[in-house]
Design a protein around this motif. Structure first.
Motif, PDB file in Angstrom:
ATOM      1  N   VAL A  20       0.866  -1.177   0.000  1.00 58.38           N
ATOM      2  CA  VAL A  20       0.000   0.000   0.000  1.00 58.38           C
ATOM      3  C   VAL A  20       0.902   1.225   0.000  1.00 58.38           C
ATOM      4  CG1 VAL A  20      -1.835   1.250   1.184  1.00 58.38           C
ATOM      5  CG2 VAL A  20      -1.733  -1.242   1.330  1.00 58.38           C
ATOM      6  N   THR A  21       0.730   2.080  -1.006  1.00 59.07           N
ATOM      7  CA  THR A  21       1.555   3.283  -1.097  1.00 59.07           C
ATOM      8  C   THR A  21       1.016   4.366  -0.173  1.00 59.07           C
ATOM      9  OG1 THR A  21       0.286   4.319  -2.875  1.00 59.07           O
ATOM     10  CG2 THR A  21       2.044   2.772  -3.528  1.00 59.07           C
ATOM     11  N   VAL A  27      -0.822  -2.293  -4.505  1.00 62.76           N
ATOM     12  CA  VAL A  27       0.136  -2.770  -5.491  1.00 62.76           C
ATOM     13  C   VAL A  27       0.333  -4.271  -5.302  1.00 62.76           C
ATOM     14  CG1 VAL A  27       2.517  -2.599  -6.319  1.00 62.76           C
ATOM     15  CG2 VAL A  27       1.320  -0.546  -5.509  1.00 62.76           C
ATOM     16  N   GLY A  28       0.279  -4.997  -6.411  1.00 59.07           N
ATOM     17  CA  GLY A  28       0.514  -6.431  -6.394  1.00 59.07           C
ATOM     18  C   GLY A  28       1.568  -6.807  -7.417  1.00 59.07           C
ATOM     19  N   GLN A  29       1.763  -8.094  -7.552  1.00 62.36           N
ATOM     20  CA  GLN A  29       2.738  -8.638  -8.488  1.00 62.36           C
ATOM     21  C   GLN A  29       2.021  -9.217  -9.700  1.00 62.36           C
ATOM     22  OE1 GLN A  29       4.550 -12.346  -7.330  1.00 62.36           O
ATOM     23  NE2 GLN A  29       6.521 -11.703  -8.155  1.00 62.36           N
ATOM     24  N   ARG A  30       2.467  -8.809 -10.890  1.00 62.25           N
ATOM     25  CA  ARG A  30       1.934  -9.422 -12.118  1.00 62.25           C
ATOM     26  C   ARG A  30       2.734 -10.696 -12.373  1.00 62.25           C
ATOM     27  NH1 ARG A  30      -1.601  -8.071 -15.718  1.00 62.25           N
ATOM     28  NH2 ARG A  30      -1.511  -5.844 -15.245  1.00 62.25           N
ATOM     29  N   ASP A 108       9.569   4.631  -2.805  1.00 58.22           N
ATOM     30  CA  ASP A 108       9.943   3.208  -2.776  1.00 58.22           C
ATOM     31  C   ASP A 108       9.398   2.493  -4.016  1.00 58.22           C
ATOM     32  OD1 ASP A 108      11.200   3.409  -0.274  1.00 58.22           O
ATOM     33  OD2 ASP A 108       9.394   2.779   0.815  1.00 58.22           O
ATOM     34  N   LEU A 109       8.148   2.778  -4.344  1.00 56.72           N
ATOM     35  CA  LEU A 109       7.531   2.119  -5.490  1.00 56.72           C
ATOM     36  C   LEU A 109       8.229   2.517  -6.792  1.00 56.72           C
ATOM     37  CD1 LEU A 109       5.326   0.255  -6.581  1.00 56.72           C
ATOM     38  CD2 LEU A 109       3.847   2.269  -6.746  1.00 56.72           C
ATOM     39  N   ALA A 110       8.551   3.783  -6.925  1.00 52.69           N
ATOM     40  CA  ALA A 110       9.192   4.259  -8.151  1.00 52.69           C
ATOM     41  C   ALA A 110      10.552   3.599  -8.369  1.00 52.69           C
ATOM     42  CB  ALA A 110       9.341   5.778  -8.114  1.00 52.69           C
ATOM     43  N   SER A 111      11.232   3.233  -7.289  1.00 53.96           N
ATOM     44  CA  SER A 111      12.554   2.623  -7.426  1.00 53.96           C
ATOM     45  C   SER A 111      12.543   1.106  -7.199  1.00 53.96           C
ATOM     46  CB  SER A 111      13.540   3.283  -6.465  1.00 53.96           C
ATOM     47  OG  SER A 111      13.131   3.100  -5.125  1.00 53.96           O
ATOM     48  N   GLU A 116      10.784 -11.468  -9.729  1.00 53.54           N
ATOM     49  CA  GLU A 116       9.959 -12.603 -10.146  1.00 53.54           C
ATOM     50  C   GLU A 116       8.690 -12.083 -10.791  1.00 53.54           C
ATOM     51  OE1 GLU A 116       9.199 -15.487  -7.099  1.00 53.54           O
ATOM     52  OE2 GLU A 116      11.301 -15.611  -6.533  1.00 53.54           O
ATOM     53  N   GLY A 117       8.206 -12.775 -11.784  1.00 51.40           N
ATOM     54  CA  GLY A 117       7.013 -12.338 -12.484  1.00 51.40           C
ATOM     55  C   GLY A 117       7.361 -11.254 -13.488  1.00 51.40           C
ATOM     56  N   GLU A 118       6.317 -10.602 -14.004  1.00 52.37           N
ATOM     57  CA  GLU A 118       6.506  -9.561 -15.014  1.00 52.37           C
ATOM     58  C   GLU A 118       6.693  -8.178 -14.399  1.00 52.37           C
ATOM     59  OE1 GLU A 118       3.369  -9.790 -17.910  1.00 52.37           O
ATOM     60  OE2 GLU A 118       4.171 -11.650 -18.737  1.00 52.37           O
ATOM     61  N   GLY A 119       6.549  -8.062 -13.080  1.00 54.51           N
ATOM     62  CA  GLY A 119       6.726  -6.772 -12.421  1.00 54.51           C
ATOM     63  C   GLY A 119       5.579  -6.481 -11.475  1.00 54.51           C
ATOM     64  N   TRP A 120       5.462  -5.220 -11.085  1.00 59.76           N
ATOM     65  CA  TRP A 120       4.383  -4.832 -10.179  1.00 59.76           C
ATOM     66  C   TRP A 120       3.259  -4.210 -10.985  1.00 59.76           C
ATOM     67  CZ3 TRP A 120       2.830   0.214  -9.964  1.00 59.76           C
ATOM     68  CH2 TRP A 120       3.724   1.190 -10.397  1.00 59.76           C
TER      69      TRP A 120
END
Length: 148
Positions: A20-21, A27-30, A108-111, A116-120
């Motif tokens: 949570v930003t 925000v989750g993981q794709r 934090d989210l921006a950096s 694992e996976g395709e990203g956030w």
């Protein structure tokens, strides 16, 4: 389908984290979009299997900060959300799921790097068409917990 067993009676345990930003976005993981995995290309939580003799919070923290992203914060930064038992189609078994919330800054989210996976990906609520079906109640509970 039969009623789910008690958490203590389930062999496979999963620990997951919803980010949570500071601006209130989930925000989750794709997941990777490849065959032979659960829910390819869909959005779920960061996380994975709890190791034998590992606490669910410790497992969620390990998965997030040591295996799946470059985020760094204390174990105490993981807030329990809830636990349940769900049927896992891929392995044809019941899975105990332990979910946590971790708060991060927009910086934090921006950096953030995802390993694992395709990203956030942002989660646009429990009706987000990209969300893993079994994760819809998880997101509903997260939203309720985060409401002022």
């Amino acid at each position: 389908m039969e009623n789910p067993p008690l958490i203590k009676d389930v062999r496979h345990h999963y620990a997951g984290v919803i980010l949570v930003t500071e601006s209130g976005k989930l925000v989750g993981q794709r997941r990777d979009n490849i065959p032979n995995i659960d829910n390819p290309g869909k959005i779920g939580t960061f996380g994975g299997t709890i190791e034998p003799d590992e606490d669910p919070r410790q497992a969620a923290w390990r998965e997030l900060t040591q295996e799946e992203t470059n985020l760094s914060f204390e174990l105490s930064g993981m807030e329990p959300l809830f636990e349940d038992v769900a049927w896992r189609e891929l392995t044809n078994e019941w899975e105990a799921r332990h979910f946590f919330v971790a708060r991060i800054t927009d910086t934090d989210l921006a950096s953030m790097k995802v390993y694992e996976g395709e990203g956030w990906a942002y989660i646009d609520g429990p009706d987000d068409p990209e969300l893993i079906e079994l994760w819809r109640p998880v997101i509903k509970r997260a939203i309720l917990k985060l409401e002022p």
